[in-house]
Design a protein around this motif. Structure first.
Motif, PDB file in Angstrom:
ATOM      1  N   ALA A   5      -9.657 -16.717 -14.259  1.00 36.02           N
ATOM      2  CA  ALA A   5      -8.203 -16.938 -14.155  1.00 36.02           C
ATOM      3  C   ALA A   5      -7.707 -16.552 -12.765  1.00 36.02           C
ATOM      4  O   ALA A   5      -8.101 -15.522 -12.228  1.00 36.02           O
ATOM      5  N   ARG A   6      -6.855 -17.378 -12.206  1.00 38.17           N
ATOM      6  CA  ARG A   6      -6.252 -17.095 -10.912  1.00 38.17           C
ATOM      7  C   ARG A   6      -4.765 -16.814 -11.080  1.00 38.17           C
ATOM      8  O   ARG A   6      -4.151 -17.166 -12.079  1.00 38.17           O
ATOM      9  N   THR A   7      -4.193 -16.186 -10.065  1.00 43.18           N
ATOM     10  CA  THR A   7      -2.744 -16.052  -9.987  1.00 43.18           C
ATOM     11  C   THR A   7      -2.190 -17.406  -9.548  1.00 43.18           C
ATOM     12  O   THR A   7      -2.588 -17.924  -8.504  1.00 43.18           O
ATOM     13  N   ASN A  38       8.864 -16.299  -1.823  1.00 45.22           N
ATOM     14  CA  ASN A  38       8.672 -16.539  -3.261  1.00 45.22           C
ATOM     15  C   ASN A  38       9.665 -17.552  -3.825  1.00 45.22           C
ATOM     16  O   ASN A  38       9.524 -17.978  -4.980  1.00 45.22           O
ATOM     17  N   ARG A  59       8.731 -20.999  -5.354  1.00 40.40           N
ATOM     18  CA  ARG A  59       7.923 -20.868  -6.579  1.00 40.40           C
ATOM     19  C   ARG A  59       8.815 -20.668  -7.800  1.00 40.40           C
ATOM     20  O   ARG A  59       8.549 -21.201  -8.872  1.00 40.40           O
ATOM     21  N   ARG A  69      -2.363 -15.813 -20.429  1.00 41.87           N
ATOM     22  CA  ARG A  69      -3.606 -16.480 -20.014  1.00 41.87           C
ATOM     23  C   ARG A  69      -4.446 -16.855 -21.233  1.00 41.87           C
ATOM     24  O   ARG A  69      -5.045 -17.925 -21.274  1.00 41.87           O
ATOM     25  N   MET A  86       5.374 -11.661  -9.625  1.00 40.36           N
ATOM     26  CA  MET A  86       5.978 -11.411  -8.308  1.00 40.36           C
ATOM     27  C   MET A  86       6.811 -10.137  -8.332  1.00 40.36           C
ATOM     28  O   MET A  86       7.686  -9.980  -9.183  1.00 40.36           O
ATOM     29  N   THR A  87       6.534  -9.253  -7.367  1.00 36.24           N
ATOM     30  CA  THR A  87       7.431  -8.116  -7.158  1.00 36.24           C
ATOM     31  C   THR A  87       8.155  -8.238  -5.822  1.00 36.24           C
ATOM     32  O   THR A  87       8.900  -7.330  -5.444  1.00 36.24           O
ATOM     33  N   GLY A  88       7.923  -9.318  -5.119  1.00 35.58           N
ATOM     34  CA  GLY A  88       8.683  -9.582  -3.895  1.00 35.58           C
ATOM     35  C   GLY A  88      10.066 -10.089  -4.268  1.00 35.58           C
ATOM     36  O   GLY A  88      10.393 -11.269  -4.096  1.00 35.58           O
ATOM     37  N   ARG A 128      -5.422 -20.434  -2.427  1.00 36.15           N
ATOM     38  CA  ARG A 128      -5.959 -19.212  -1.799  1.00 36.15           C
ATOM     39  C   ARG A 128      -7.360 -18.931  -2.334  1.00 36.15           C
ATOM     40  O   ARG A 128      -7.562 -18.911  -3.561  1.00 36.15           O
ATOM     41  N   ARG A 164     -10.455 -16.979  -3.767  1.00 38.70           N
ATOM     42  CA  ARG A 164     -10.521 -15.778  -4.604  1.00 38.70           C
ATOM     43  C   ARG A 164     -10.937 -14.586  -3.749  1.00 38.70           C
ATOM     44  O   ARG A 164     -11.948 -14.654  -3.031  1.00 38.70           O
ATOM     45  N   ARG A 189     -13.111  -7.959  -5.834  1.00 39.78           N
ATOM     46  CA  ARG A 189     -12.553  -6.770  -6.483  1.00 39.78           C
ATOM     47  C   ARG A 189     -13.468  -5.589  -6.198  1.00 39.78           C
ATOM     48  O   ARG A 189     -14.639  -5.766  -5.842  1.00 39.78           O
TER      49      ARG A 189
END
Ligand SMILES: Cc1cc2nc3c(=O)[nH]c(=O)nc-3n(C[C@H](O)[C@H](O)[C@H](O)COP(=O)(O)O)c2cc1C
Length: 210
Positions: free
Chosen positions: A29-31, A86, A89, A150, A159-161, A195, A197, A200
């Motif tokens: 899974a991606r963001t 952001n 989006r 998901r 998003m926290t921006g 983007r 991956r 981690r």
């Protein structure tokens, strides 16, 4: 590089017959920042919540609250309070959830925490403790929510921006809700992102035994 190339093939997150689930919610899974233009029905969001609400929180406080932003008018009001990078989006996502922490969660404790009958009254007099508890546990529930969305096949762009105080003033005046984040939700368009991956940290980098 394919997503799976970044994963140690010897590692198993879940029992081997559940690797599809691991792929769906974590390893594959991606963001997501690019969605197909399909409506996400409220019934699906409701079903996800019906599942993830069972994730544990301190004293079963379950302070997560959600403001569903769907109409053009509502998303323009929200977009005015997110960082410029952001904004597009939020305007383009099929549905956006403002994730908030309810600082008045203690009012539900007589129902949610019958095992602790005095907890609500004790918390009534300590708003700072309540706010900290609300934020910590609503963040914990945010993780459950992302994984649950998901698992339902949806893609999520957290998003926290954002200007959280601005979002509160725009939508949540007169409530105990405090904005934590914004989640764009829908079905990913392809991988949902351009983007690559990023890796981690490994177990050895994050864990110590004493
Ligand atoms: C709590 C949280 C806040 C985030 N805030 C933003 C944001 O404001 N803007 C953005 O473009 N991405 C944001 N992201 C996305 C992260 O950068 C992304 O999840 C991370 O790089 C992992 O990407 P991947 O899931 O595709 O591997 C946020 C993610 C999380 C979980």
């Amino acid at each position: 590089m394919a997503t799976t190339d970044l994963i140690d093939e010897t590692s198993t997150l879940l029992p081997s017959d559940d690797t599809a689930l691991a792929d769906l919610v974590f390893t594959g899974a991606r963001t997501v920042s690019r969605f197909v233009d399909d409506t996400v029905p409220e019934d699906l969001l409701r079903a996800v919540h019906d599942t993830v609400r069972w994730g544990p929180t301190a004293n079963n406080s379950t302070p997560l609250r959600l403001l569903v932003v769907r109409s053009r008018e509502a998303r323009e009001r929200l977009a005015a309070h997110v960082a410029e990078f952001n904004r597009e989006r939020v305007l383009a996502a099929p549905v956006t959830l403002v994730v908030a922490a309810d600082t008045d969660f203690h009012l539900h404790l007589p129902t949610l925490a019958p095992h602790a009958p005095t907890a609500g009254d004790r918390l009534a007099g300590v708003p700072e403790v309540r706010e900290r508890m609300a934020r910590e546990n609503a963040w914990l529930q945010t993780g459950y929510l992302v994984v649950g969305l998901r698992a339902a096949g949806l893609g999520v762009g957290p998003m926290t921006g954002i200007d959280a105080d601005g979002v509160d003033a725009e939508f949540l005046t007169g409530t105990g809700w405090r904005t934590l984040s914004v989640l764009n939700v829908g079905w990913p368009d392809g991988e949902g992102t351009d983007r690559p991956r990023a890796p981690r940290l490994s177990w050895d980098e994050v864990a110590r035994e004493v």
